[in-house]
Design an enzyme around this catalytic site. Sequence first.
Site, short mmCIF file in Angstrom:
data_model
loop_
_atom_site.label_atom_id
_atom_site.label_comp_id
_atom_site.label_asym_id
_atom_site.label_seq_id
_atom_site.Cartn_x
_atom_site.Cartn_y
_atom_site.Cartn_z
N GLU A 36 0.83 -1.22 0.00
CA GLU A 36 0.00 0.00 0.00
C GLU A 36 0.85 1.26 0.00
O GLU A 36 0.51 2.25 -0.62
CB GLU A 36 -0.96 0.00 1.21
CG GLU A 36 -2.08 -1.02 1.11
CD GLU A 36 -2.97 -0.83 -0.12
OE1 GLU A 36 -3.04 0.29 -0.64
OE2 GLU A 36 -3.59 -1.81 -0.57
N GLN A 41 0.36 6.65 -5.25
CA GLN A 41 0.83 7.52 -6.34
C GLN A 41 1.69 6.79 -7.37
O GLN A 41 2.46 7.42 -8.09
CB GLN A 41 1.71 8.68 -5.81
CG GLN A 41 1.26 9.28 -4.53
CD GLN A 41 0.34 10.47 -4.74
OE1 GLN A 41 0.09 10.87 -5.87
NE2 GLN A 41 -0.19 11.00 -3.68
N THR A 42 1.66 5.48 -7.39
CA THR A 42 2.54 4.73 -8.30
C THR A 42 1.75 3.65 -9.01
O THR A 42 0.96 2.93 -8.39
CB THR A 42 3.68 4.07 -7.47
OG1 THR A 42 4.42 5.10 -6.84
CG2 THR A 42 4.61 3.26 -8.34
N LEU A 79 11.77 6.20 -7.24
CA LEU A 79 10.32 6.02 -7.12
C LEU A 79 9.62 7.32 -6.76
O LEU A 79 8.42 7.48 -6.99
CB LEU A 79 10.02 4.94 -6.06
CG LEU A 79 8.63 4.33 -6.03
CD1 LEU A 79 8.24 3.75 -7.38
CD2 LEU A 79 8.53 3.26 -4.96
N GLY A 80 10.37 8.29 -6.24
CA GLY A 80 9.78 9.59 -5.91
C GLY A 80 8.99 9.59 -4.61
O GLY A 80 8.87 8.55 -3.95
N TYR A 117 -7.19 6.08 3.44
CA TYR A 117 -7.30 5.05 2.39
C TYR A 117 -6.43 3.83 2.72
O TYR A 117 -6.88 2.69 2.68
CB TYR A 117 -6.91 5.64 1.02
CG TYR A 117 -6.54 4.57 0.05
CD1 TYR A 117 -7.53 3.86 -0.60
CD2 TYR A 117 -5.20 4.22 -0.17
CE1 TYR A 117 -7.21 2.81 -1.45
CE2 TYR A 117 -4.87 3.19 -1.00
CZ TYR A 117 -5.87 2.49 -1.64
OH TYR A 117 -5.55 1.45 -2.46
N ASP A 135 -9.95 5.39 -3.59
CA ASP A 135 -8.79 5.98 -4.27
C ASP A 135 -9.28 6.56 -5.60
O ASP A 135 -10.48 6.60 -5.88
CB ASP A 135 -7.67 4.95 -4.46
CG ASP A 135 -8.04 3.87 -5.47
OD1 ASP A 135 -9.21 3.82 -5.92
OD2 ASP A 135 -7.15 3.08 -5.84
N CYS A 190 -12.53 0.06 -16.07
CA CYS A 190 -13.16 1.39 -16.15
C CYS A 190 -12.05 2.44 -16.21
O CYS A 190 -11.90 3.27 -15.32
CB CYS A 190 -14.07 1.60 -14.94
SG CYS A 190 -15.15 3.04 -15.13
N CYS A 200 -17.47 -5.24 -18.42
CA CYS A 200 -17.67 -4.75 -17.06
C CYS A 200 -18.84 -5.43 -16.35
O CYS A 200 -19.94 -5.51 -16.90
CB CYS A 200 -17.90 -3.24 -17.11
SG CYS A 200 -18.17 -2.54 -15.48
N CYS A 206 -24.87 0.65 -14.61
CA CYS A 206 -24.08 1.88 -14.77
C CYS A 206 -24.86 2.97 -15.51
O CYS A 206 -25.21 2.81 -16.67
CB CYS A 206 -22.80 1.54 -15.52
SG CYS A 206 -21.78 2.98 -15.80
S1 SF4 Z 1 -20.03 0.09 -17.55
FE1 SF4 Z 1 -19.70 1.91 -16.30
S2 SF4 Z 1 -18.45 1.21 -14.60
FE2 SF4 Z 1 -18.32 -0.32 -16.21
S3 SF4 Z 1 -16.52 0.24 -17.43
FE3 SF4 Z 1 -18.30 1.19 -18.38
S4 SF4 Z 1 -18.36 3.22 -17.48
FE4 SF4 Z 1 -17.09 1.98 -16.17
#
Ligand code: SF4
Length: 337
Positions: A36, A41-42, A79-80, A117, A135, A190, A200, A206
């Site tokens: 973690e 940031q990486t 790595l910064g 987080y 995140d 996504c 997805c 969605c």
């Molecule tokens: S369906 Fe919605 S959540 Fe899934 S990849 Fe597409 S935009 Fe992203």
Amino acid sequence: MNARVFSQNIENWYLTNKRDLPWRQNPQPYRVWLAEIVFQQTQIAQGLTYYQRLLNAFPTLQSLANAEQDEVLKLWEGLGYYSRARNLHRAAQILNEAGHFPISAAEWLKLPGVGPYTAAAIASVCYGECIACVDGNVMRVIARTHFISDDIRKSSVVKQIQSLVNELVTHADDPGNFNQGLMELGATICKPKSPQCNRCPLQNQCTFYHSDALPGSVPFKSKPQKRKERHLHFFYASQSKDVFLHKRKEDDIWGGLYVLPLMESTDKEWPDNNRGYKLIKKNTHLLTHQKIHYYIWDVVSWSDSPVALDNFSRFIKEDQLPALPRPLKQFLEEQFV
Ligand code: SF4
């Protein structure tokens, strides 16, 4: 939107699609915490070598706690965000002293370098705590599934998304898998510019997918603030193949790393440039919030140096160089070819 179905879709998808990452094979607190911190940031592809290198050098909490800070920084070199390495080392010493790892996110949060987080990720993955991790990847997925089109940099939007994920995680069978699944979906499916909606598990739920919105239009992210510009003048003195270096304080960029002795000017050019020093390199280096213009001057001897030196400065052999900022490492490598 049915929260239970949403959470189950994420968990089921994660169990069959998760990437094979080293800490997932053996999710002990030390390994998950190390991951973690390295991956804040990486990108995964960039950080994997570092994660493995750190784990090989410090296979246990005790070995990390007993290491010198310079050793940890050397392995982190390139790595910064070096405060991550310093905090990792400090936290290891605190944990080693305590003799055990915390089991709740609230306790993890007390350690240096551990924010909400990270604490939530470790506590949910290692101990099954029902707590949400949010995140950048999660922000994007939730903004799209719930069609939140306002600026994602606004704290009100961050709070709105956090509150939605807080609710969703309560419907998960395994909060660790749910959190990792949501992050993984954002990282691999996504994606910011080209979401792969046909692969997805959230497609049916969605709102973005079922809208006419252009790909990439949600979430909306306003432009970041302009980078602060700085002018750093480094002074290069070498003796055979030894180079004079200075360990930086921790209250500025590159804290704890070694640099050539330096002065900072507000102007584009160092005003005192007729002392006979020769400008041997001039370039710029971008950090997240700063644009560094750096100038490297060749000096003949330290009696001639404009920089006040102290106990943190010394000649160091070419083959024993400690951790250096990327531009100086590159410069010294060029000198020692
Ligand atoms: S369906 Fe919605 S959540 Fe899934 S990849 Fe597409 S935009 Fe992203």
